[in-house]
Design a protein around this motif. Structure first.
Motif, PDB file in Angstrom:
ATOM      1  N   UNK A   1     -16.206  35.225 109.138  1.00 58.99           N
ATOM      2  CA  UNK A   1     -15.674  36.479 108.595  1.00 58.99           C
ATOM      3  C   UNK A   1     -14.181  36.639 108.891  1.00 58.99           C
ATOM      4  N   UNK A   2     -13.474  35.518 108.938  1.00 55.97           N
ATOM      5  CA  UNK A   2     -12.045  35.551 109.279  1.00 55.97           C
ATOM      6  C   UNK A   2     -11.252  36.436 108.326  1.00 55.97           C
TER       7      UNK A   2
ATOM      8  N   UNK B   1      -8.121  41.338 106.988  1.00 57.93           N
ATOM      9  CA  UNK B   1      -7.931  42.492 106.102  1.00 57.93           C
ATOM     10  C   UNK B   1      -8.096  43.807 106.870  1.00 57.93           C
ATOM     11  N   UNK B   2      -9.054  43.839 107.780  1.00 55.36           N
ATOM     12  CA  UNK B   2      -9.334  45.088 108.501  1.00 55.36           C
ATOM     13  C   UNK B   2      -8.282  45.387 109.562  1.00 55.36           C
ATOM     14  N   UNK B   3      -7.918  44.378 110.376  1.00 59.08           N
ATOM     15  CA  UNK B   3      -7.027  44.625 111.521  1.00 59.08           C
ATOM     16  C   UNK B   3      -5.560  44.341 111.205  1.00 59.08           C
ATOM     17  N   UNK B   4      -5.285  43.699 110.084  1.00 56.23           N
ATOM     18  CA  UNK B   4      -3.917  43.460 109.592  1.00 56.23           C
ATOM     19  C   UNK B   4      -2.990  42.881 110.660  1.00 56.23           C
ATOM     20  N   UNK B   5      -3.339  41.750 111.242  1.00 51.18           N
ATOM     21  CA  UNK B   5      -2.422  41.115 112.204  1.00 51.18           C
ATOM     22  C   UNK B   5      -1.239  40.502 111.476  1.00 51.18           C
ATOM     23  N   UNK B   6      -0.134  40.345 112.191  1.00 56.38           N
ATOM     24  CA  UNK B   6       1.025  39.652 111.642  1.00 56.38           C
ATOM     25  C   UNK B   6       0.947  38.150 111.888  1.00 56.38           C
ATOM     26  N   UNK B   7       0.181  37.763 112.924  1.00 54.95           N
ATOM     27  CA  UNK B   7       0.078  36.348 113.287  1.00 54.95           C
ATOM     28  C   UNK B   7      -1.380  35.973 113.525  1.00 54.95           C
ATOM     29  N   UNK B   8      -1.683  34.702 113.270  1.00 53.06           N
ATOM     30  CA  UNK B   8      -3.006  34.143 113.518  1.00 53.06           C
ATOM     31  C   UNK B   8      -2.815  32.804 114.224  1.00 53.06           C
TER      32      UNK B   8
ATOM     33  N   UNK C   1     -13.454  21.253 108.494  1.00 53.95           N
ATOM     34  CA  UNK C   1     -12.020  21.220 108.195  1.00 53.95           C
ATOM     35  C   UNK C   1     -11.695  21.726 106.795  1.00 53.95           C
ATOM     36  N   UNK C   2     -12.442  21.271 105.793  1.00 57.08           N
ATOM     37  CA  UNK C   2     -12.152  21.697 104.430  1.00 57.08           C
ATOM     38  C   UNK C   2     -12.296  23.199 104.258  1.00 57.08           C
ATOM     39  N   UNK C   3     -13.328  23.760 104.866  1.00 55.82           N
ATOM     40  CA  UNK C   3     -13.548  25.204 104.798  1.00 55.82           C
ATOM     41  C   UNK C   3     -12.451  25.956 105.545  1.00 55.82           C
ATOM     42  N   UNK C   4     -12.027  25.416 106.693  1.00 53.23           N
ATOM     43  CA  UNK C   4     -10.971  26.062 107.475  1.00 53.23           C
ATOM     44  C   UNK C   4      -9.656  26.077 106.712  1.00 53.23           C
ATOM     45  N   UNK C   5      -9.305  24.968 106.061  1.00 56.34           N
ATOM     46  CA  UNK C   5      -8.055  24.895 105.299  1.00 56.34           C
ATOM     47  C   UNK C   5      -8.025  25.966 104.221  1.00 56.34           C
ATOM     48  N   UNK C   6      -9.125  26.114 103.493  1.00 52.20           N
ATOM     49  CA  UNK C   6      -9.174  27.123 102.427  1.00 52.20           C
ATOM     50  C   UNK C   6      -9.006  28.529 102.993  1.00 52.20           C
ATOM     51  N   UNK C   7      -9.633  28.805 104.125  1.00 57.25           N
ATOM     52  CA  UNK C   7      -9.531  30.141 104.727  1.00 57.25           C
ATOM     53  C   UNK C   7      -8.121  30.419 105.212  1.00 57.25           C
ATOM     54  N   UNK C   8      -7.476  29.428 105.818  1.00 52.15           N
ATOM     55  CA  UNK C   8      -6.110  29.639 106.313  1.00 52.15           C
ATOM     56  C   UNK C   8      -5.140  29.856 105.159  1.00 52.15           C
ATOM     57  N   UNK C   9      -5.369  29.175 104.055  1.00 50.76           N
ATOM     58  CA  UNK C   9      -4.511  29.399 102.886  1.00 50.76           C
ATOM     59  C   UNK C   9      -4.665  30.828 102.378  1.00 50.76           C
TER      60      UNK C   9
ATOM     61  N   UNK D   1      -1.782  33.961 102.215  1.00 55.39           N
ATOM     62  CA  UNK D   1      -1.526  34.780 101.028  1.00 55.39           C
ATOM     63  C   UNK D   1      -1.579  36.264 101.345  1.00 55.39           C
ATOM     64  N   UNK D   2      -2.241  36.624 102.434  1.00 52.68           N
ATOM     65  CA  UNK D   2      -2.279  38.017 102.879  1.00 52.68           C
ATOM     66  C   UNK D   2      -1.052  38.392 103.705  1.00 52.68           C
ATOM     67  N   UNK D   3      -0.107  37.471 103.860  1.00 49.56           N
ATOM     68  CA  UNK D   3       1.133  37.758 104.587  1.00 49.56           C
ATOM     69  C   UNK D   3       1.083  37.442 106.062  1.00 49.56           C
ATOM     70  N   UNK D   4       0.048  36.720 106.516  1.00 53.12           N
ATOM     71  CA  UNK D   4      -0.106  36.399 107.932  1.00 53.12           C
ATOM     72  C   UNK D   4       0.607  35.084 108.246  1.00 53.12           C
TER      73      UNK D   4
END
Length: 434
Positions: free
Chosen positions: A168-169, A174-181, A190-198, A202-205
């Motif tokens: 639920x990354x 989206x809920x906590x709106x961090x500036x950094x991750x 790995x493939x799933x992680x890459x898609x999530x980080x991309x 796009x959310x500005x993190x």
């Protein structure tokens, strides 16, 4: 998914730019060196001295400062008839800049320690995630404040909760709106992680990754150290970069220039197609998919007339079709059938360089089969691309195209676009006859 701007660090860059400009102005006034004031900050920017960092260090920056000043001095000496600055002037300039940078870094670190810090989420499932979170809390000069983990419940600390499980990354971001991750070895394929980080980018993190095998110095070059742990900052999405507007500028100038220079070729192609196709239209129009999955109508010189609209939408390849005449085969083999897409570039639905656009039917099907396929749509579709200059055109591996297209997006620059365009022209002129 809408793309948000990266939301941190601009104020620090402005402070450093102002201090550098002041130092250069004072040094030039004291030594009467014949340098325009703006040249040094421009050279510093080219040397990466205004890049975002967790730690600022004058000693780390010293080699870049020396090279930037030396290159600027050589350029001024070569371009102007005035005598170049002497060693004393160069030493004064370097000393003034070092003093300004030392003062500026002290101010910035003090400001970070006294401020709440930028909200940060740590993604991970083990001791490393806890260690990096604790290191950030102890070293406030980094400017990052952990607000919680995304991972298993066993990571919870009395004052640092687990905000969500790893799957639920995006919801946590989206809920906590961090500036950094910070990515600390999460238990995610790995493939799933890459898609999530991309999607998080796009959310500005701003995303930082702890490199695998960092104990062997793998991926540590240019990384920030936090408690002895290297954090590699990922680039923003290309469309979030300040220089992205240059791509559109090159597209417009290049498309207009090509349409003017190639007007006789376009007319000859149109005439040949009209003679071969008879009553059918010279231009073939078809729906394709571009940036963010948006549909658009692509233009090509007609090489055959499909039996019906359904065949046009769902038939994969027509190279072996007997209905393709000699003119159509020549246009397809030489890629001259793609020239009308210069009009698509002018309208903004395509770019000169980018992933090749696909029909909605196949784009939807491939998106369910090949991991990373939807990520190709992060930038506008292109007439040519990184995959095409590596031989991936026509009936070739979709999996390979996905890999090459996403490599292009992750490494995008104007220089890479120009390289692809030059190699495309070279391949068109030296393409072997079929």
């Amino acid at each position: 998914m809408p793309v948000h701007k990266v939301r941190s660090g601009t104020g620090e860059v402005i402070v450093l730019l102002a201090l550098d400009s002041l130092a250069v102005t004072v040094a030039i006034a004291a030594t009467h060196a014949p340098w325009p004031v703006f040249l040094i900050p421009v050279a510093f920017a080219a040397a990466g001295l205004y890049r975002q960092r967790l730690h600022y260090s004058v000693l780390d920056d010293l080699p870049r400062l020396v090279v930037a000043i030396a290159v600027t001095a050589a350029a001024v000496h070569w371009l102007t008839p005035l005598p170049g600055p002497g060693l004393a002037a160069l030493g004064t300039l370097l000393g003034a800049v070092l003093l300004a940078r030392t003062t500026g870094y002290s101010v910035l670190h003090a400001h970070r320690r006294s401020s709440p810090g930028r909200a940060t989420i740590v993604l991970g499932g083990g001791d490393l995630a806890v260690r990096v979170a604790e290191a950030l809390r102890e070293d406030r000069s980094c400017g990052l404040t952990p607000v919680g983990f995304v991972g298993p419940r066993t990571l919870a600390r009395p004052d640092l909760p687990v905000l969500a499980p790893e799957e639920q990354l995006e919801r946590a971001v989206t809920r906590y709106q961090p500036l950094h991750l910070i990515v600390a070895y999460p238990a995610v394929p790995e493939g799933e992680l890459v898609a999530r980080l991309r999607r998080c980018r796009r959310l500005g993190v701003t995303v930082h990754v702890i490199p695998r095998l960092h104990e062997l110095a793998v991926g540590s070059d240019g990384a920030d150290l936090v408690g002895g742990i290297p954090l590699t900052r990922l680039r923003p999405e290309p469309v979030q970069l300040r220089r992205w507007w240059l791509k559109r500028f090159v597209d417009v100038v290049g498309a207009v220039t090509a349409l003017v220079l190639l007007a006789p070729v376009l007319l000859l192609c149109a005439l040949a197609v009209k003679i071969e196709s008879g009553r059918h239209a010279v231009l073939f129009r078809q729906e394709r998919v571009t940036r963010d999955g948006e549909p658009f109508t692509i233009l090509k010189f007609r090489s055959l007339t499909p039996g019906d609209e359904g065949e046009s939408r769902r038939r994969w390849n027509i190279d072996a079709d007997a209905r393709v005449g000699p003119v159509g085969r020549l246009l397809r083999h030489s890629s001259l059938d793609e020239l009308p897409q210069l009009v698509n570039v002018l309208t903004g639905s395509m770019s000169l360089v980018g992933p090749r656009p696909e029909r909605p039917y196949f784009a939807n099907a491939f998106g369910h089969v090949y991991g990373g396929y939807p990520d190709r749509h992060r930038v506008p579709a292109g007439i040519t691309g990184w995959a095409q200059i590596h031989g991936l055109r026509g009936d070739t591996s979709i999996e390979d195209r996905v890999r090459f297209d996403n490599y292009y997006i992750e490494h995008w620059s104007i220089g890479l676009d120009l390289k692809i365009m030059l190699r495309t022209l070279g391949s068109m002129m030296h393409r072997p006859r079929g």
